[in-house]
Design a protein around this motif. Structure first.
Motif, mmCIF file in Angstrom:
data_model
loop_
_atom_site.group_PDB
_atom_site.id
_atom_site.type_symbol
_atom_site.label_atom_id
_atom_site.label_comp_id
_atom_site.label_asym_id
_atom_site.label_seq_id
_atom_site.Cartn_x
_atom_site.Cartn_y
_atom_site.Cartn_z
ATOM 1 N N ALA A 33 44.815 17.417 28.196
ATOM 2 C CA ALA A 33 43.638 18.277 28.285
ATOM 3 C C ALA A 33 43.174 18.756 26.913
ATOM 4 C CB ALA A 33 43.937 19.478 29.174
ATOM 5 N N LEU A 34 44.098 19.193 26.080
ATOM 6 C CA LEU A 34 43.714 19.727 24.771
ATOM 7 C C LEU A 34 43.147 18.676 23.832
ATOM 8 C CD1 LEU A 34 46.588 22.248 24.011
ATOM 9 C CD2 LEU A 34 44.209 22.758 24.531
ATOM 10 N N PHE A 35 43.674 17.465 23.894
ATOM 11 C CA PHE A 35 43.278 16.448 22.929
ATOM 12 C C PHE A 35 42.424 15.331 23.508
ATOM 13 C CE2 PHE A 35 47.359 18.207 21.357
ATOM 14 C CZ PHE A 35 46.838 18.858 20.246
ATOM 15 N N ALA A 43 45.950 7.419 24.799
ATOM 16 C CA ALA A 43 44.967 7.183 23.736
ATOM 17 C C ALA A 43 43.860 8.237 23.814
ATOM 18 C CB ALA A 43 44.374 5.781 23.871
ATOM 19 N N ARG A 44 43.230 8.534 22.685
ATOM 20 C CA ARG A 44 42.140 9.517 22.656
ATOM 21 C C ARG A 44 40.826 8.875 23.087
ATOM 22 N NH1 ARG A 44 42.527 14.308 18.698
ATOM 23 N NH2 ARG A 44 44.776 14.547 18.549
ATOM 24 N N PHE A 53 32.892 12.344 30.399
ATOM 25 C CA PHE A 53 33.961 11.355 30.448
ATOM 26 C C PHE A 53 33.438 9.976 30.082
ATOM 27 C CE2 PHE A 53 35.891 14.240 33.760
ATOM 28 C CZ PHE A 53 36.922 14.662 32.947
ATOM 29 N N ALA A 54 34.285 9.199 29.444
ATOM 30 C CA ALA A 54 33.995 7.787 29.227
ATOM 31 C C ALA A 54 34.120 7.077 30.577
ATOM 32 C CB ALA A 54 34.993 7.197 28.231
ATOM 33 N N PRO A 55 33.454 5.944 30.762
ATOM 34 C CA PRO A 55 33.587 5.251 32.042
ATOM 35 C C PRO A 55 35.003 4.733 32.286
ATOM 36 C CG PRO A 55 32.071 4.073 30.575
ATOM 37 C CD PRO A 55 32.484 5.321 29.881
ATOM 38 N N ARG A 58 39.319 2.754 26.703
ATOM 39 C CA ARG A 58 39.144 1.571 25.866
ATOM 40 C C ARG A 58 40.475 0.907 25.529
ATOM 41 N NH1 ARG A 58 35.907 5.480 23.838
ATOM 42 N NH2 ARG A 58 37.276 5.905 22.072
ATOM 43 N N ALA A 59 41.586 1.625 25.669
ATOM 44 C CA ALA A 59 42.894 1.066 25.323
ATOM 45 C C ALA A 59 43.563 0.365 26.515
ATOM 46 C CB ALA A 59 43.812 2.161 24.792
#
Length: 146
Positions: A33-35, A43-44, A53-55, A58-59
Protein backbone atom coordinates in the motif's frame (compact mmCIF):
# COMPACT_ATOMS: atom_id res chain seq x y z
CA UNK A 1 -12.36 -32.59 9.43
CA UNK A 2 -10.22 -31.55 12.37
CA UNK A 3 -9.97 -27.94 13.60
CA UNK A 4 -12.86 -25.59 13.00
CA UNK A 5 -15.98 -27.53 12.12
CA UNK A 6 -16.90 -27.02 8.50
CA UNK A 7 -13.85 -24.90 7.64
CA UNK A 8 -13.33 -24.63 3.91
CA UNK A 9 -9.92 -25.09 2.43
CA UNK A 10 -8.50 -22.51 0.06
CA UNK A 11 -8.48 -23.68 -3.53
CA UNK A 12 -5.00 -22.31 -4.18
CA UNK A 13 -3.14 -23.28 -1.01
CA UNK A 14 -5.13 -26.26 0.30
CA UNK A 15 -4.96 -24.78 3.81
CA UNK A 16 -7.58 -23.83 6.33
CA UNK A 17 -8.33 -20.06 5.92
CA UNK A 18 -7.06 -19.25 9.45
CA UNK A 19 -3.61 -20.51 8.54
CA UNK A 20 -1.20 -18.16 6.78
CA UNK A 21 -0.51 -19.31 3.22
CA UNK A 22 2.99 -19.19 1.81
CA UNK A 23 3.41 -15.77 0.24
CA UNK A 24 6.84 -16.16 -1.31
CA UNK A 25 7.63 -13.01 -3.29
CA UNK A 26 4.44 -11.27 -2.20
CA UNK A 27 4.91 -8.06 -0.21
CA UNK A 28 2.91 -7.51 2.98
CA UNK A 29 -0.26 -5.43 2.59
CA UNK A 30 1.25 -2.42 4.38
CA UNK A 31 4.35 -2.28 2.21
CA UNK A 32 2.34 -2.85 -0.98
CA UNK A 33 0.00 0.00 0.00
CA UNK A 34 2.70 2.51 0.93
CA UNK A 35 4.89 1.95 -2.11
CA UNK A 36 2.36 0.95 -4.80
CA UNK A 37 3.73 -2.57 -5.17
CA UNK A 38 2.14 -5.36 -7.16
CA UNK A 39 0.61 -7.75 -4.59
CA UNK A 40 1.88 -10.77 -6.55
CA UNK A 41 5.50 -9.98 -7.47
CA UNK A 42 6.34 -6.82 -5.47
CA UNK A 43 7.23 -4.63 -8.47
CA UNK A 44 6.32 -0.92 -8.36
CA UNK A 45 3.71 -1.25 -11.09
CA UNK A 46 0.38 -0.79 -9.29
CA UNK A 47 -0.38 2.79 -10.35
CA UNK A 48 -0.24 4.73 -13.61
CA UNK A 49 -1.45 8.03 -12.15
CA UNK A 50 -1.90 9.69 -8.79
CA UNK A 51 -4.61 7.23 -7.69
CA UNK A 52 -5.30 5.31 -10.91
CA UNK A 53 -4.50 1.61 -11.11
CA UNK A 54 -2.56 0.27 -14.05
CA UNK A 55 -4.54 -2.26 -16.10
CA UNK A 56 -2.02 -5.01 -15.27
CA UNK A 57 1.41 -5.51 -13.73
CA UNK A 58 4.17 -4.87 -16.25
CA UNK A 59 6.44 -7.38 -14.48
CA UNK A 60 4.25 -10.45 -13.82
CA UNK A 61 1.08 -9.69 -15.84
CA UNK A 62 -1.37 -9.76 -12.89
CA UNK A 63 -4.69 -8.23 -14.00
CA UNK A 64 -5.55 -5.43 -11.55
CA UNK A 65 -8.93 -4.90 -13.22
CA UNK A 66 -10.37 -8.06 -11.66
CA UNK A 67 -10.27 -6.52 -8.17
CA UNK A 68 -13.26 -4.44 -7.07
CA UNK A 69 -11.75 -1.70 -4.94
CA UNK A 70 -14.16 1.03 -6.04
CA UNK A 71 -14.26 4.48 -4.47
CA UNK A 72 -15.28 3.40 -0.98
CA UNK A 73 -12.18 4.81 0.71
CA UNK A 74 -12.74 8.28 -0.80
CA UNK A 75 -15.60 9.33 1.48
CA UNK A 76 -13.94 8.06 4.66
CA UNK A 77 -10.60 9.62 3.80
CA UNK A 78 -12.12 12.97 2.89
CA UNK A 79 -13.99 13.14 6.19
CA UNK A 80 -11.10 11.92 8.34
CA UNK A 81 -8.45 14.06 6.68
CA UNK A 82 -10.81 17.04 6.63
CA UNK A 83 -11.46 16.75 10.37
CA UNK A 84 -7.75 16.42 11.16
CA UNK A 85 -6.77 19.36 8.97
CA UNK A 86 -9.53 21.55 10.42
CA UNK A 87 -8.16 20.84 13.90
CA UNK A 88 -4.62 21.69 12.78
CA UNK A 89 -5.80 24.82 10.94
CA UNK A 90 -7.64 26.03 14.06
CA UNK A 91 -4.55 25.39 16.19
CA UNK A 92 -2.40 27.37 13.72
CA UNK A 93 -4.97 30.17 13.67
CA UNK A 94 -5.08 30.41 17.47
CA UNK A 95 -1.30 30.20 17.84
CA UNK A 96 -0.15 32.58 15.09
CA UNK A 97 -3.29 34.48 13.92
CA UNK A 98 -2.24 34.61 10.24
CA UNK A 99 -4.36 36.49 7.68
CA UNK A 100 -7.02 34.56 5.73
CA UNK A 101 -4.97 34.39 2.53
CA UNK A 102 -2.24 32.46 4.38
CA UNK A 103 -4.80 29.82 5.35
CA UNK A 104 -6.00 29.54 1.75
CA UNK A 105 -2.47 29.29 0.34
CA UNK A 106 -1.44 26.77 2.99
CA UNK A 107 -4.43 24.48 3.54
CA UNK A 108 -5.86 24.04 0.03
CA UNK A 109 -2.76 22.28 -1.37
CA UNK A 110 -2.13 20.40 1.89
CA UNK A 111 -5.70 19.08 1.83
CA UNK A 112 -5.49 18.05 -1.83
CA UNK A 113 -2.17 16.26 -1.34
CA UNK A 114 -3.36 14.53 1.85
CA UNK A 115 -6.58 13.25 0.24
CA UNK A 116 -4.88 12.03 -2.95
CA UNK A 117 -2.01 10.44 -1.02
CA UNK A 118 -4.38 8.82 1.46
CA UNK A 119 -6.64 7.58 -1.33
CA UNK A 120 -3.66 6.05 -3.11
CA UNK A 121 -2.57 4.17 0.02
CA UNK A 122 -6.11 3.06 0.94
CA UNK A 123 -6.93 1.77 -2.55
CA UNK A 124 -3.62 -0.08 -2.77
CA UNK A 125 -4.23 -1.63 0.67
CA UNK A 126 -7.68 -2.86 -0.37
CA UNK A 127 -6.37 -4.33 -3.63
CA UNK A 128 -3.44 -6.06 -1.91
CA UNK A 129 -5.74 -7.37 0.81
CA UNK A 130 -8.22 -8.74 -1.76
CA UNK A 131 -5.37 -10.42 -3.63
CA UNK A 132 -3.78 -12.03 -0.59
CA UNK A 133 -7.12 -13.27 0.73
CA UNK A 134 -8.27 -14.40 -2.73
CA UNK A 135 -11.49 -12.43 -2.34
CA UNK A 136 -14.14 -12.99 -4.98
CA UNK A 137 -17.83 -12.46 -5.50
CA UNK A 138 -20.06 -14.73 -3.48
CA UNK A 139 -21.64 -17.58 -5.34
CA UNK A 140 -24.75 -19.55 -4.42
CA UNK A 141 -24.24 -23.25 -4.82
CA UNK A 142 -27.13 -25.34 -6.04
CA UNK A 143 -28.09 -27.73 -3.27
CA UNK A 144 -30.52 -30.55 -3.75
CA UNK A 145 -33.77 -30.05 -1.89
CA UNK A 146 -34.51 -32.65 0.78
Amino acid sequence: MSGAAGARRSLRTNQVPDETPSQKGQPPVGRAALFGLCPECGARTLFTGAATFAPRCRACGLDFGRYNVGDGPAAFLTLIIGALLIAVALAVDFAFEPPLWVHVVLWVPVTALAVVGGLRVAKAALLASEHQRQAAEGRVEDKPHD
